[in-house]
Write a protein that holds these residues in place. Structure first.
Motif: not given
Length: 153
Positions: A8-22, A139-153
């Motif tokens: 969850x925190x790895x997702x959070x870091x990724x999503x924050x970076x996606x927003x910041x990059x945008x 806007x960037x896609x930052x849904x958790x499920x999108x993250x999970x598809x990009x980075x399977x656990x």
């Protein structure tokens, strides 16, 4: 539970970076957006300091530059993942005593605070994404499920 929160925190870091990059790529300087993203960075830092018994809250609505937001989010992300790596399973049910920004005392379990930190960030990222869209930018896609598809656990 450690692996769950690390994900969850790895997702959070990724999503924050996606927003910041945008924001950086599109040169978005909307005050509301920057204030919300600053708030996310401050709140994550405040909660980390509380959870490691070093509470010294920053004013959560003070505005940072995009560069400062980026540095703080990167530092927060590292701190949180390092913290999670040190936890044992029983630590998640341990209670933490802290004071909110108004100085009121509260007690919550570590696992509830961890869930709050990620949910709080997700809530405000949703507001930011709506504002980015309303400003005419994709806007960037930052849904958790999108993250999970990009980075399977």
């Amino acid at each position: 539970m450690t692996e769950y929160f690390k994900r969850l925190f790895s997702f959070n870091n990724w999503a924050n970076k996606e927003i910041l990059d945008c924001l950086i790529i599109n040169n978005i300087e909307d005050e509301k957006i920057i204030r919300l993203m600053s708030h996310v960075a401050h709140a994550q830092g405040n909660w980390y300091k509380r959870i490691v018994n070093q509470q010294n809250d920053a004013m959560v609505w003070s505005v940072l530059s995009l560069e400062e937001i980026g540095r703080q989010l990167e530092q927060n992300g590292k701190h949180w993942l390092d913290y999670l790596n040190r936890l044992q399973e029983f630590d998640f049910r341990r209670s933490l005593h802290y004071r909110n920004l108004q100085g009121q005392p509260f007690t919550n379990d570590i696992q509830d605070i961890l869930a709050h930190v990620v949910n709080h960030s997700t809530y405000h990222r949703g507001q930011i994404i709506l504002s980015i869209r309303n400003a005419g930018y994709p806007p960037p896609l930052t849904d958790y499920i999108y993250y999970a598809r990009l980075f399977p656990g």
